[in-house]
Write an enzyme that holds these catalytic residues in place. Structure first.
Site, PDB file in Angstrom:
ATOM      1  N   ASP A  47       0.832  -1.222   0.000  1.00 50.72           N
ATOM      2  CA  ASP A  47       0.000   0.000   0.000  1.00 50.72           C
ATOM      3  C   ASP A  47       0.857   1.259   0.000  1.00 50.72           C
ATOM      4  O   ASP A  47       0.467   2.274  -0.570  1.00 50.72           O
ATOM      5  CB  ASP A  47      -1.062  -0.004   1.116  1.00 50.72           C
ATOM      6  N   SER A  78     -10.053   3.267  28.389  1.00 53.16           N
ATOM      7  CA  SER A  78     -10.215   1.887  27.899  1.00 53.16           C
ATOM      8  C   SER A  78      -9.775   1.053  29.091  1.00 53.16           C
ATOM      9  O   SER A  78      -9.698   1.570  30.199  1.00 53.16           O
ATOM     10  CB  SER A  78      -9.329   1.641  26.669  1.00 53.16           C
ATOM     11  N   SER A 138      -5.610  -0.866  15.902  1.00 50.88           N
ATOM     12  CA  SER A 138      -5.421   0.589  15.967  1.00 50.88           C
ATOM     13  C   SER A 138      -6.285   1.312  14.936  1.00 50.88           C
ATOM     14  O   SER A 138      -6.909   2.331  15.247  1.00 50.88           O
ATOM     15  CB  SER A 138      -3.945   0.977  15.819  1.00 50.88           C
ATOM     16  N   ASP A 185      -5.561  -0.277   5.991  1.00 47.82           N
ATOM     17  CA  ASP A 185      -6.380  -0.674   7.139  1.00 47.82           C
ATOM     18  C   ASP A 185      -7.547   0.293   7.342  1.00 47.82           C
ATOM     19  O   ASP A 185      -8.672  -0.104   7.649  1.00 47.82           O
ATOM     20  CB  ASP A 185      -5.520  -0.712   8.413  1.00 47.82           C
TER      21      ASP A 185
END
Ligand code: GLA
Length: 393
Positions: A47, A78, A138, A185
């Site tokens: 990519d 979190s 992520s 992603d």
């Protein structure tokens, strides 16, 4: 015993994120947004060379419960280290750790022209995407928050709007988390379509949904999280990216997308030649996979996946003993093809298997890891795949 990581329904995930949000902040969120993890079927480490990749959304998602604050400040929660700060505190390397992916998105969204005051947030995260497993935990985090901020501030969230959000997420990752990743992603997490793989053309940022109904062919994709930790902010990923850019520069082309195998002998250097050979070959394998999918020859994709693994292992040198063991064991157990997926140096592999043989293949991958003294892998089923970033509550 083999361990399976199971996805949660959107309702359960929204409830988990909302519960954490309410416990941390004492109020209810404005809403909850989710984005999926991904596996890449093929097109690895291309990519950032303007190449083609073919990722698929996982049914495992990350949810972020969000409340807009309107004052440019952020409180991020979190199960990990909490972070409180302001947009002004965000920059290269700050904050560190998981919070970079959320704070970085808010920071990058300034480029869309919104004033800081428009999008301070309180946010709480719940996830079933394993962290550090090469499954884009992520990007899932970034993309869920990006969509939340877009919805709360009235930014467009059609495909063109999502492309803008994806580029903000990439900026967060590159410029705040300091992981020099490409954009595959974020493209799948924001722009994928259920029941399809996504052809991502990194030359122009365009995407196209590619129908992929493995179940109709009696097939499935087994995802093997080797549990060998994988970190893209370590130097190896960046080094590969530099080699690929250096090879393109030596060949006098804007990127390796413009090179063919015959050009590569001009590189001289054996390491650069192998790196470039992977990229040029891998882009060819994506085209080959598209041809096979179009003509319904899905089982034949297996051999292309395995060829991709060999290239990543031998030419690009981003595999590791855990990934090789998983791939070899899956093939020995009858998988039609298998390869590492994602950045490598740990993380996950995928295996294309007959639906009825998933348990046998998983069992043998597990036994082989045990026999080699490796960490026991965990397994995920792709099933019908997942859905791109969406509001879930
Ligand atoms: C990571 C990066 C992607 C891509 C892959 C390798 O997942 O985030 O941009 O480069 O590695 O294909």
């Amino acid at each position: 015993m083999t361990g399976w990581i199971v996805p949660r329904s959107d309702t359960d995930l929204a409830a988990a994120a909302t519960t954490l949000f309410a416990a941390e902040f004492g109020v209810r969120p404005d809403g909850v947004w989710a984005a999926p993890g991904r596996v890449n079927l093929i097109g690895e480490h291309v990519d950032y060379a303007e190449g083609l990749s073919l990722p698929i959304a996982l049914p495992h998602s990350t949810a972020v419960a969000v409340r807009g604050r309107g004052d440019g400040r952020m409180r991020l929660r979190s199960g990990l280290e909490p972070w409180d700060g302001a947009v002004a505190d965000v920059g290269p390397g700050a904050p560190a750790g998981w919070a970079a992916y959320l704070a970085g998105v808010v920071w990058a969204l300034r480029r869309t022209g919104l004033p800081d005051s428009a999008f301070g947030v309180d946010a709480a995260v719940a996830s079933t995407v394993p962290i550090g497993a090469g499954l884009s935990s992520s990007a899932a985090l970034e993309c869920a928050l990006a969509l939340a901020v877009a919805d709360l501030s009235g930014l467009p969230a059609d495909d063109a709007g999502r492309a803008v959000l994806a580029s903000c997420c990439v900026a967060a990752e590159n410029e705040v988390a300091l992981a020099p990743t490409g954009g595959m992603d974020q493209a799948i997490a924001l722009r994928g379509q259920a029941g399809h793989a996504l052809l991502v053309d990194s030359a122009d940022g365009s995407v196209a949904a590619v129908p992929l109904d493995l179940a109709a062919h009696g097939l499935t994709l087994l995802v093997i999280d080797t549990r060998a930790p994988h970190r893209l902010v370590d130097g190896q990923y960046a080094q590969r990216r530099r080699s690929v850019e250096q090879a393109a520069a030596r060949l006098g082309v804007p990127s390796l997308r413009h090179a063919v195998v015959g050009d590569l002998r001009r590189l001289g250097d054996p390491v650069l030649t192998r790196r470039a050979r992977h990229v040029v070959g891998e882009i060819g394998r994506v085209r080959e996979t598209l041809r096979l999918l179009e003509s319904g020859r899905i089982r034949d994709v297996g051999a292309v996946l395995t060829a991709s693994h060999v290239s990543l292992r031998d030419d690009f040198e981003v595999s590791c003993p855990e990934l090789d063991s998983a791939v070899d064991a899956a093939l020995a157990a009858g998988a039609l093809g298998a390869r590492m997926t994602g950045g490598g140096f740990g993380g996950s592999a995928i295996a294309l298997v007959e639906e009825g043989e998933v348990d046998v293949v998983a069992g043998q991958v597990h036994s082989s890891a045990r026999a080699s003294g490796l960490e026991f892998p965990a397994f995920l089923r792709l099933g019908d795949g997942g859905r791109a970033a969406r509001r879930i509550a």
